[in-house]
Design an enzyme around this catalytic site. Structure first.
Site, PDB file in Angstrom:
ATOM      1  N   LYS A  13       0.834  -1.214   0.000  1.00  0.00           N
ATOM      2  CA  LYS A  13       0.000   0.000   0.000  1.00  0.00           C
ATOM      3  C   LYS A  13       0.863   1.256   0.000  1.00  0.00           C
ATOM      4  O   LYS A  13       0.640   2.176  -0.769  1.00  0.00           O
ATOM      5  CB  LYS A  13      -0.900   0.049   1.250  1.00  0.00           C
ATOM      6  CG  LYS A  13      -1.847  -1.115   1.409  1.00  0.00           C
ATOM      7  CD  LYS A  13      -2.700  -0.969   2.679  1.00  0.00           C
ATOM      8  CE  LYS A  13      -1.905  -0.990   3.971  1.00  0.00           C
ATOM      9  NZ  LYS A  13      -1.211  -2.264   4.234  1.00  0.00           N
ATOM     10  N   ARG A  88      -9.044   1.522   8.875  1.00  0.00           N
ATOM     11  CA  ARG A  88      -8.647   0.142   9.145  1.00  0.00           C
ATOM     12  C   ARG A  88      -9.714  -0.615   9.906  1.00  0.00           C
ATOM     13  O   ARG A  88      -9.521  -1.795  10.204  1.00  0.00           O
ATOM     14  CB  ARG A  88      -7.375   0.161   9.981  1.00  0.00           C
ATOM     15  CG  ARG A  88      -6.130  -0.356   9.278  1.00  0.00           C
ATOM     16  CD  ARG A  88      -4.998  -0.257  10.274  1.00  0.00           C
ATOM     17  NE  ARG A  88      -3.855  -1.015   9.919  1.00  0.00           N
ATOM     18  CZ  ARG A  88      -2.757  -0.519   9.331  1.00  0.00           C
ATOM     19  NH1 ARG A  88      -2.712   0.741   8.989  1.00  0.00           N
ATOM     20  NH2 ARG A  88      -1.737  -1.299   9.109  1.00  0.00           N
ATOM     21  N   ARG A 127      11.499  -5.978   4.546  1.00  0.00           N
ATOM     22  CA  ARG A 127      11.220  -4.536   4.469  1.00  0.00           C
ATOM     23  C   ARG A 127      12.247  -3.753   5.278  1.00  0.00           C
ATOM     24  O   ARG A 127      12.582  -4.119   6.392  1.00  0.00           O
ATOM     25  CB  ARG A 127       9.813  -4.242   4.997  1.00  0.00           C
ATOM     26  CG  ARG A 127       9.554  -2.744   5.159  1.00  0.00           C
ATOM     27  CD  ARG A 127       8.102  -2.374   5.092  1.00  0.00           C
ATOM     28  NE  ARG A 127       7.319  -2.814   6.234  1.00  0.00           N
ATOM     29  CZ  ARG A 127       5.999  -2.608   6.334  1.00  0.00           C
ATOM     30  NH1 ARG A 127       5.343  -1.993   5.365  1.00  0.00           N
ATOM     31  NH2 ARG A 127       5.364  -3.038   7.389  1.00  0.00           N
ATOM     32  N   ARG A 160      11.651  -2.454  11.112  1.00  0.00           N
ATOM     33  CA  ARG A 160      10.694  -2.037  12.145  1.00  0.00           C
ATOM     34  C   ARG A 160      10.482  -3.148  13.164  1.00  0.00           C
ATOM     35  O   ARG A 160      10.394  -4.312  12.799  1.00  0.00           O
ATOM     36  CB  ARG A 160       9.358  -1.671  11.483  1.00  0.00           C
ATOM     37  CG  ARG A 160       9.326  -0.261  10.947  1.00  0.00           C
ATOM     38  CD  ARG A 160       8.167  -0.024  10.012  1.00  0.00           C
ATOM     39  NE  ARG A 160       6.903  -0.547  10.500  1.00  0.00           N
ATOM     40  CZ  ARG A 160       5.764  -0.470   9.811  1.00  0.00           C
ATOM     41  NH1 ARG A 160       5.732   0.104   8.638  1.00  0.00           N
ATOM     42  NH2 ARG A 160       4.646  -0.973  10.295  1.00  0.00           N
ATOM     43  N   ARG A 171      -0.452  -9.319  13.365  1.00  0.00           N
ATOM     44  CA  ARG A 171      -1.030  -8.227  12.578  1.00  0.00           C
ATOM     45  C   ARG A 171      -1.901  -8.759  11.447  1.00  0.00           C
ATOM     46  O   ARG A 171      -2.909  -8.143  11.092  1.00  0.00           O
ATOM     47  CB  ARG A 171       0.090  -7.339  12.023  1.00  0.00           C
ATOM     48  CG  ARG A 171       0.748  -6.519  13.112  1.00  0.00           C
ATOM     49  CD  ARG A 171       2.058  -5.939  12.672  1.00  0.00           C
ATOM     50  NE  ARG A 171       1.904  -4.954  11.619  1.00  0.00           N
ATOM     51  CZ  ARG A 171       2.887  -4.550  10.829  1.00  0.00           C
ATOM     52  NH1 ARG A 171       4.097  -5.053  10.974  1.00  0.00           N
ATOM     53  NH2 ARG A 171       2.664  -3.648   9.912  1.00  0.00           N
TER      54      ARG A 171
HETATM   55  P1  ADP Z   1       1.703  -1.475   7.450  1.00  0.00           P
HETATM   56  O1  ADP Z   1       2.215  -0.491   6.435  1.00  0.00           O
HETATM   57  O2  ADP Z   1       2.655  -2.592   7.642  1.00  0.00           O
HETATM   58  O3  ADP Z   1       0.323  -1.941   7.179  1.00  0.00           O
HETATM   59  P2  ADP Z   1       1.338   0.797   9.141  1.00  0.00           P
HETATM   60  O4  ADP Z   1       2.576   1.587   9.092  1.00  0.00           O
HETATM   61  O5  ADP Z   1       0.207   1.218   8.280  1.00  0.00           O
HETATM   62  O6  ADP Z   1       1.705  -0.723   8.842  1.00  0.00           O
HETATM   63  O7  ADP Z   1       0.814   0.697  10.646  1.00  0.00           O
HETATM   64  C1  ADP Z   1       1.647   0.320  11.701  1.00  0.00           C
HETATM   65  C2  ADP Z   1       0.829   0.223  12.969  1.00  0.00           C
HETATM   66  O8  ADP Z   1       0.272   1.505  13.280  1.00  0.00           O
HETATM   67  C3  ADP Z   1      -0.365  -0.710  12.898  1.00  0.00           C
HETATM   68  O9  ADP Z   1      -0.016  -2.061  13.169  1.00  0.00           O
HETATM   69  C4  ADP Z   1      -1.258  -0.124  13.997  1.00  0.00           C
HETATM   70  O10 ADP Z   1      -0.805  -0.461  15.291  1.00  0.00           O
HETATM   71  C5  ADP Z   1      -1.028   1.381  13.827  1.00  0.00           C
HETATM   72  N1  ADP Z   1      -2.014   1.983  12.900  1.00  0.00           N
HETATM   73  C6  ADP Z   1      -1.757   2.553  11.705  1.00  0.00           C
HETATM   74  N2  ADP Z   1      -2.873   3.000  11.123  1.00  0.00           N
HETATM   75  C7  ADP Z   1      -3.889   2.703  11.975  1.00  0.00           C
HETATM   76  C8  ADP Z   1      -5.311   2.897  11.940  1.00  0.00           C
HETATM   77  N3  ADP Z   1      -5.926   3.487  10.903  1.00  0.00           N
HETATM   78  N4  ADP Z   1      -6.028   2.461  13.016  1.00  0.00           N
HETATM   79  C9  ADP Z   1      -5.440   1.875  14.055  1.00  0.00           C
HETATM   80  N5  ADP Z   1      -4.121   1.644  14.142  1.00  0.00           N
HETATM   81  C10 ADP Z   1      -3.343   2.063  13.114  1.00  0.00           C
HETATM   82  P1  ADP Z   2       2.278  -1.787   3.235  1.00  0.00           P
HETATM   83  O1  ADP Z   2       2.303  -0.284   3.196  1.00  0.00           O
HETATM   84  O2  ADP Z   2       1.050  -2.362   2.588  1.00  0.00           O
HETATM   85  O3  ADP Z   2       2.498  -2.333   4.588  1.00  0.00           O
HETATM   86  P2  ADP Z   2       4.851  -1.624   1.831  1.00  0.00           P
HETATM   87  O4  ADP Z   2       4.565  -0.713   0.690  1.00  0.00           O
HETATM   88  O5  ADP Z   2       5.627  -1.087   2.957  1.00  0.00           O
HETATM   89  O6  ADP Z   2       3.470  -2.310   2.338  1.00  0.00           O
HETATM   90  O7  ADP Z   2       5.582  -2.922   1.234  1.00  0.00           O
HETATM   91  C1  ADP Z   2       5.978  -4.011   2.081  1.00  0.00           C
HETATM   92  C2  ADP Z   2       7.335  -4.542   1.639  1.00  0.00           C
HETATM   93  O8  ADP Z   2       7.227  -5.163   0.353  1.00  0.00           O
HETATM   94  C3  ADP Z   2       8.395  -3.461   1.476  1.00  0.00           C
HETATM   95  O9  ADP Z   2       9.645  -4.020   1.817  1.00  0.00           O
HETATM   96  C4  ADP Z   2       8.338  -3.109  -0.001  1.00  0.00           C
HETATM   97  O10 ADP Z   2       9.581  -2.582  -0.461  1.00  0.00           O
HETATM   98  C5  ADP Z   2       8.023  -4.460  -0.620  1.00  0.00           C
HETATM   99  N1  ADP Z   2       7.201  -4.374  -1.833  1.00  0.00           N
HETATM  100  C6  ADP Z   2       6.237  -3.456  -2.129  1.00  0.00           C
HETATM  101  N2  ADP Z   2       5.678  -3.716  -3.341  1.00  0.00           N
HETATM  102  C7  ADP Z   2       6.290  -4.815  -3.809  1.00  0.00           C
HETATM  103  C8  ADP Z   2       6.149  -5.610  -5.028  1.00  0.00           C
HETATM  104  N3  ADP Z   2       5.237  -5.304  -5.948  1.00  0.00           N
HETATM  105  N4  ADP Z   2       6.937  -6.704  -5.149  1.00  0.00           N
HETATM  106  C9  ADP Z   2       7.836  -7.040  -4.194  1.00  0.00           C
HETATM  107  N5  ADP Z   2       8.016  -6.343  -3.036  1.00  0.00           N
HETATM  108  C10 ADP Z   2       7.262  -5.258  -2.848  1.00  0.00           C
END
Ligand code: ADP
Ligand code: ADP
Ligand code: ZN
Length: 214
Positions: A13, A88, A127, A160, A171
């Site tokens: 995302k 979320r 990541r 992270r 998660r």
């Molecule tokens: P990822 O990119 O791996 O999905 P995020 O960076 O979006 O993770 O979120 C990391 C953490 O921050 C989540 O596991 C949660 O604890 C918190 N968080 C982020 N966005 C929200 C939301 N909209 N509602 C509740 N918790 C959130």
């Molecule tokens: P989210 O925001 O949904 O948690 P991220 O954008 O941080 O996800 O992506 C999660 C991990 O996967 C990161 O290490 C990113 O560099 C990698 N990644 C993202 N898109 C792709 C893809 N299309 N193919 C392979 N790896 C990817």
């Protein structure tokens, strides 16, 4: 244009949201990034959020909504935005719909980036994140030019705490319970679009551009 990115943690995302923000010149708003920035600065909000984030749990809706509604007041949101990691939960989505309705607005697209659970743990353990500028890389799939250093700002990258495999599994469970129902929610509002997130980054982006229109 107002866009929501949906998908499991690690689906890509954030990666896609940044590319959308660049192409369409709208702000990329990541609640996770905002929580992490607060954590780094040691604010009260950051301290509260950390308790939940470290456990792989969601931050309570009330706290999250306060934060995001405040963010929407920034003038840069006037021309739309791409939301990454918000909403979320169903109550968050309902609060967003209501806040927009009050202004006679609605979101344009909720894009679901689909990646099966089997691929997620690999994506997350590889990541690497830049806590300074929010950039994200993958040690195998999206490497930096210099190992461990952010291409964009030159700061050191981190794994992270919540990307360790045990927390990732938790998660994913939270995602299926609390976030996946949003797919239904936005389908019933005729806003949902799906893309196959297992393709390489640029192919995923091209699919998204087709949905959004050039
Ligand atoms: P990822 O990119 O791996 O999905 P995020 O960076 O979006 O993770 O979120 C990391 C953490 O921050 C989540 O596991 C949660 O604890 C918190 N968080 C982020 N966005 C929200 C939301 N909209 N509602 C509740 N918790 C959130
Ligand atoms: P989210 O925001 O949904 O948690 P991220 O954008 O941080 O996800 O992506 C999660 C991990 O996967 C990161 O290490 C990113 O560099 C990698 N990644 C993202 N898109 C792709 C893809 N299309 N193919 C392979 N790896 C990817
Ligand atoms: Zn950086």
């Amino acid at each position: 244009m107002k866009i929501i990115m949906l998908g499991a943690p690690g689906a890509g995302k954030g990666t896609q949201a940044k590319k959308i923000a660049d192409k369409y010149q709208i702000p990329h708003i990541s609640t996770g990034d905002i929580f992490r920035a607060n954590l780094k600065e040691g604010t009260e909000l950051g301290k509260k959020a950390k308790e939940y984030m470290d456990q792989g749990l969601l931050v309570p809706d009330e706290l999250t909504l306060e934060l995001i509604m405040d963010r929407f007041k920034n003038p840069d949101c006037a021309g739309g935005y791409v939301l990454d990691g918000f909403p979320r939960t169903i109550p968050q989505a309902e609060a967003l719909t209501k806040a927009l309705e009050e202004k006679g607005e609605s979101i344009d697209f909720a894009i679901n980036v689909e990646v099966p659970d089997e691929n997620i743990v690999n994506r997350m353990s590889g990541r690497r994140a830049c806590l300074a500028c929010g950039a994200t890389y993958h040690i195998v799939h999206i490497p930096t030019k210099v190992e461990g250093i952010c291409d964009r700002c030159g700061k050191e990258l981190v794994l992270r705490d919540d990307d360790k495999p045990e927390t990732v599994k938790k998660r994913l469970g939270v995602y299926h319970d609390q976030t996946q129902p949003l797919i239904e929610y936005y389908t019933s509002q005729n806003k949902l679009a799906e893309v196959d997130g297992t393709q390489e980054m640029e192919a995923v982006f091209q699919n998204i551009v087709k949905i959004l229109g050039a």
